[in-house]
Scaffold this motif. Sequence first.
Motif, mmCIF file in Angstrom:
data_model
loop_
_atom_site.group_PDB
_atom_site.id
_atom_site.type_symbol
_atom_site.label_atom_id
_atom_site.label_comp_id
_atom_site.label_asym_id
_atom_site.label_seq_id
_atom_site.Cartn_x
_atom_site.Cartn_y
_atom_site.Cartn_z
ATOM 1 N N TRP A 179 -27.074 46.579 -2.594
ATOM 2 C CA TRP A 179 -28.211 45.699 -2.108
ATOM 3 C C TRP A 179 -27.977 44.634 -1.241
ATOM 4 O O TRP A 179 -26.843 44.239 -1.159
ATOM 5 C CB TRP A 179 -28.855 44.959 -3.219
ATOM 6 C CG TRP A 179 -30.244 44.182 -2.769
ATOM 7 C CD1 TRP A 179 -31.475 44.671 -2.821
ATOM 8 C CD2 TRP A 179 -30.057 42.733 -2.362
ATOM 9 N NE1 TRP A 179 -31.942 43.565 -2.390
ATOM 10 C CE2 TRP A 179 -31.314 42.379 -2.288
ATOM 11 C CE3 TRP A 179 -29.294 41.636 -2.617
ATOM 12 C CZ2 TRP A 179 -31.813 40.859 -1.688
ATOM 13 C CZ3 TRP A 179 -29.290 40.395 -1.938
ATOM 14 C CH2 TRP A 179 -30.763 40.107 -1.787
ATOM 15 N N LEU A 180 -28.542 44.887 -0.089
ATOM 16 C CA LEU A 180 -28.257 43.632 1.074
ATOM 17 C C LEU A 180 -29.639 42.946 1.397
ATOM 18 O O LEU A 180 -30.775 43.616 1.467
ATOM 19 C CB LEU A 180 -28.056 44.409 2.471
ATOM 20 C CG LEU A 180 -26.492 44.981 2.151
ATOM 21 C CD1 LEU A 180 -26.443 46.107 3.309
ATOM 22 C CD2 LEU A 180 -25.580 44.167 2.361
ATOM 23 N N LYS A 181 -29.273 41.681 1.492
ATOM 24 C CA LYS A 181 -30.750 40.702 1.856
ATOM 25 C C LYS A 181 -31.236 41.227 2.981
ATOM 26 O O LYS A 181 -32.450 41.091 3.320
ATOM 27 C CB LYS A 181 -30.408 39.411 2.019
ATOM 28 C CG LYS A 181 -31.368 38.270 2.296
ATOM 29 C CD LYS A 181 -31.029 36.955 1.998
ATOM 30 C CE LYS A 181 -31.919 35.961 2.162
ATOM 31 N NZ LYS A 181 -31.376 34.477 2.156
ATOM 32 N N THR A 182 -30.324 41.502 3.994
ATOM 33 C CA THR A 182 -30.781 42.153 5.312
ATOM 34 C C THR A 182 -30.156 43.679 5.454
ATOM 35 O O THR A 182 -29.133 43.624 5.881
ATOM 36 C CB THR A 182 -30.364 41.314 6.432
ATOM 37 O OG1 THR A 182 -30.704 39.711 6.136
ATOM 38 C CG2 THR A 182 -30.828 41.476 7.914
ATOM 39 N N PRO A 183 -30.967 44.490 5.137
ATOM 40 C CA PRO A 183 -30.355 45.809 5.082
ATOM 41 C C PRO A 183 -30.338 46.452 6.444
ATOM 42 O O PRO A 183 -29.602 47.365 6.799
ATOM 43 C CB PRO A 183 -31.135 46.590 4.261
ATOM 44 C CG PRO A 183 -32.476 46.018 3.974
ATOM 45 C CD PRO A 183 -32.195 44.572 4.309
ATOM 46 N N LEU A 184 -31.362 46.033 7.380
ATOM 47 C CA LEU A 184 -31.344 46.653 8.585
ATOM 48 C C LEU A 184 -31.183 45.431 9.765
ATOM 49 O O LEU A 184 -31.391 44.281 9.541
ATOM 50 C CB LEU A 184 -32.813 47.185 8.938
ATOM 51 C CG LEU A 184 -33.482 48.152 7.900
ATOM 52 C CD1 LEU A 184 -34.855 48.520 7.951
ATOM 53 C CD2 LEU A 184 -32.555 49.180 7.828
ATOM 54 N N ASP A 185 -30.482 46.199 10.891
ATOM 55 C CA ASP A 185 -30.195 45.328 12.161
ATOM 56 C C ASP A 185 -31.527 44.987 12.882
ATOM 57 O O ASP A 185 -32.718 45.503 12.497
ATOM 58 C CB ASP A 185 -29.064 46.086 13.030
ATOM 59 C CG ASP A 185 -29.674 47.047 13.616
ATOM 60 O OD1 ASP A 185 -30.819 47.290 13.671
ATOM 61 O OD2 ASP A 185 -28.432 47.897 13.908
ATOM 62 N N GLU A 186 -31.537 44.334 14.047
ATOM 63 C CA GLU A 186 -32.520 43.683 14.758
ATOM 64 C C GLU A 186 -33.252 45.087 15.452
ATOM 65 O O GLU A 186 -34.374 45.140 15.886
ATOM 66 C CB GLU A 186 -31.991 43.179 15.959
ATOM 67 C CG GLU A 186 -31.123 43.351 16.921
ATOM 68 C CD GLU A 186 -29.701 43.585 16.556
ATOM 69 O OE1 GLU A 186 -28.706 44.005 17.132
ATOM 70 O OE2 GLU A 186 -29.521 42.834 15.452
ATOM 71 N N ASN A 187 -32.685 46.521 15.561
ATOM 72 C CA ASN A 187 -33.215 47.549 16.160
ATOM 73 C C ASN A 187 -33.744 48.510 14.810
ATOM 74 O O ASN A 187 -34.343 49.536 15.124
ATOM 75 C CB ASN A 187 -32.327 48.511 16.569
ATOM 76 C CG ASN A 187 -31.727 47.621 17.981
ATOM 77 O OD1 ASN A 187 -32.581 47.025 18.738
ATOM 78 N ND2 ASN A 187 -30.351 47.610 18.110
ATOM 79 N N GLY A 188 -33.822 47.930 13.690
ATOM 80 C CA GLY A 188 -34.224 48.746 12.617
ATOM 81 C C GLY A 188 -33.516 49.738 11.994
ATOM 82 O O GLY A 188 -33.755 50.617 11.209
ATOM 83 N N GLN A 189 -32.078 49.574 12.264
ATOM 84 C CA GLN A 189 -30.977 50.395 11.778
ATOM 85 C C GLN A 189 -30.262 50.020 10.467
ATOM 86 O O GLN A 189 -30.168 48.690 10.598
ATOM 87 C CB GLN A 189 -30.108 50.853 12.796
ATOM 88 C CG GLN A 189 -30.723 51.758 14.080
ATOM 89 C CD GLN A 189 -31.301 53.080 13.676
ATOM 90 O OE1 GLN A 189 -30.694 53.822 12.927
ATOM 91 N NE2 GLN A 189 -32.682 52.855 14.049
#
Length: 168
Positions: free
Chosen positions: A56-66
């Motif tokens: 699990w990641l609090k922020t699983p995606l980068d600013e480009n949605g990847q």
Amino acid sequence: MRNLMAGLRALALIGPAMASPAFAAPDVTGTWMTEDGEGAVQIAPCGDRLCGRIVWLKTPLDENGQPMRDENNADLSQRDRPLCGMEVLSGVAPGRDGWEGGWIYDPEAGARYSVAIAPGEEDAIVVTGFVGMKAFGRALQWHRAPASLKRCDAPPAPAKASAGNKRS
């Protein structure tokens, strides 16, 4: 001399009573939230040792949605690996005070450290990453993750067909 012999006899009688049973390392398996709350690691048996993966990641995606990648890895060839599902703990074996002898990888620093894991407060473990001597390492307290945690490594649920997508 008589007092010494009496003392030795007394120790011989109470020694077996004070002996502890064979050491059993505490159970540290399960899913644990990192101290900063940015991720969760599932620790599970891997043969006779333990390993752990990011689930699990609090922020699983980068600013480009990847999916977030291992962009800080010192090995340039590893920087494209997705963080979710990545093994970050391995080779940890029962030790004198818990679990030890393996390694832990810190994706934020892009570095691998020796590791020791011990029980902490209720529903917590203490994870110590170190180089050289454990006494000079950094100890972090991880808390058990809630059962409702939405895992990033879980396969996506199949899409349900809507009424408009049904074929006759």
